[in-house]
Design a protein around this motif. Structure first.
Motif, PDB file in Angstrom:
ATOM      1  N   SER A  16       1.099  -1.046   0.223  1.00  0.00           N
ATOM      2  CA  SER A  16      -0.164  -0.147   0.054  1.00  0.00           C
ATOM      3  C   SER A  16       1.118   1.243   0.337  1.00  0.00           C
ATOM      4  O   SER A  16       0.363   2.008  -0.531  1.00  0.00           O
ATOM      5  CB  SER A  16      -1.027  -0.318   0.994  1.00  0.00           C
ATOM      6  N   LYS A  17       2.096   1.150   0.745  1.00  0.00           N
ATOM      7  CA  LYS A  17       2.752   2.215   0.920  1.00  0.00           C
ATOM      8  C   LYS A  17       3.321   2.744  -0.526  1.00  0.00           C
ATOM      9  O   LYS A  17       3.622   3.096  -1.284  1.00  0.00           O
ATOM     10  CB  LYS A  17       4.154   2.069   2.466  1.00  0.00           C
ATOM     11  N   ASP A  18       3.886   2.013  -0.934  1.00  0.00           N
ATOM     12  CA  ASP A  18       4.316   1.436  -2.265  1.00  0.00           C
ATOM     13  C   ASP A  18       4.224   1.727  -3.123  1.00  0.00           C
ATOM     14  O   ASP A  18       4.581   2.488  -4.062  1.00  0.00           O
ATOM     15  CB  ASP A  18       5.516  -0.037  -2.556  1.00  0.00           C
ATOM     16  N   ARG A  20       0.936   3.595  -2.890  1.00  0.00           N
ATOM     17  CA  ARG A  20       0.301   5.308  -2.791  1.00  0.00           C
ATOM     18  C   ARG A  20       0.464   5.472  -3.578  1.00  0.00           C
ATOM     19  O   ARG A  20      -1.210   6.532  -4.497  1.00  0.00           O
ATOM     20  CB  ARG A  20       0.298   5.507  -1.597  1.00  0.00           C
ATOM     21  N   HIS A  23      -1.401   4.808  -6.870  1.00  0.00           N
ATOM     22  CA  HIS A  23      -3.287   4.557  -6.339  1.00  0.00           C
ATOM     23  C   HIS A  23      -3.805   6.033  -6.713  1.00  0.00           C
ATOM     24  O   HIS A  23      -5.274   6.126  -7.392  1.00  0.00           O
ATOM     25  CB  HIS A  23      -3.550   3.514  -5.319  1.00  0.00           C
ATOM     26  N   LEU A  24      -3.135   7.114  -5.923  1.00  0.00           N
ATOM     27  CA  LEU A  24      -4.036   8.320  -5.795  1.00  0.00           C
ATOM     28  C   LEU A  24      -4.168   8.874  -7.214  1.00  0.00           C
ATOM     29  O   LEU A  24      -5.002  10.277  -7.827  1.00  0.00           O
ATOM     30  CB  LEU A  24      -2.887   8.624  -4.608  1.00  0.00           C
ATOM     31  N   ARG A  41      -9.503   7.322   3.251  1.00  0.00           N
ATOM     32  CA  ARG A  41      -8.471   6.711   3.854  1.00  0.00           C
ATOM     33  C   ARG A  41      -9.693   6.683   5.037  1.00  0.00           C
ATOM     34  O   ARG A  41      -9.837   8.037   5.405  1.00  0.00           O
ATOM     35  CB  ARG A  41      -7.411   7.156   4.096  1.00  0.00           C
ATOM     36  N   TYR A  69      -3.550  -0.869  -6.058  1.00  0.00           N
ATOM     37  CA  TYR A  69      -3.779  -1.243  -5.040  1.00  0.00           C
ATOM     38  C   TYR A  69      -4.089  -2.451  -5.724  1.00  0.00           C
ATOM     39  O   TYR A  69      -3.589  -3.347  -5.089  1.00  0.00           O
ATOM     40  CB  TYR A  69      -5.116  -0.264  -4.072  1.00  0.00           C
ATOM     41  N   ALA A  74      -2.294  -4.880  -2.861  1.00  0.00           N
ATOM     42  CA  ALA A  74      -1.909  -3.764  -1.440  1.00  0.00           C
ATOM     43  C   ALA A  74      -3.584  -4.434  -1.019  1.00  0.00           C
ATOM     44  O   ALA A  74      -3.579  -3.881  -0.072  1.00  0.00           O
ATOM     45  CB  ALA A  74      -1.384  -2.343  -2.217  1.00  0.00           C
ATOM     46  N   ARG A  75      -4.404  -4.496  -1.545  1.00  0.00           N
ATOM     47  CA  ARG A  75      -6.117  -4.015  -1.137  1.00  0.00           C
ATOM     48  C   ARG A  75      -6.771  -5.192  -1.608  1.00  0.00           C
ATOM     49  O   ARG A  75      -6.887  -5.670  -2.602  1.00  0.00           O
ATOM     50  CB  ARG A  75      -6.562  -2.359  -1.596  1.00  0.00           C
TER      51      ARG A  75
END
Length: 90
Positions: A16-18, A20, A23-24, A41, A69, A74-75
């Motif tokens: 999720s960090k990698d 992000r 995704h945004l 979030r 994601y 990630a999700r």
């Protein structure tokens, strides 16, 4: 046009960090196109919520499956058709 609430529960915090930024960027592009109404979030770190606009569950699910994601694991996701109330009586 229908609305769909898409829950994106955390699956892998590091991924999720990698991913992000990607995704945004995806969310921003879809908001500009009018496919996403809003997103955000959960402050407890459990994941996030995106409200999509679409003609069908299948159409929205195809879009969700292009989110970085989801593509990168990630999700997870859960989709519910959402009936938005436009008139609140408080």
């Amino acid at each position: 046009m229908k609305y769909f609430a898409v829950f994106l529960p955390m699956k892998d915090a590091q991924k999720s960090k990698d991913f992000r930024g990607e995704h945004l960027d995806f969310l921003s592009k879809k908001r500009t196109e009018g496919t996403i109404l809003m997103n955000g979030r959960f402050v407890d770190g459990a994941g996030g919520l995106v409200i999509y606009r679409g003609d069908s569950l299948e159409e929205v699910e195809k879009l969700v499956n292009t989110d970085p994601y989801i593509v990168n694991g990630a999700r997870d996701y859960e989709i519910h058709e959402w009936e938005m109330e436009s008139d609140y009586n408080f």
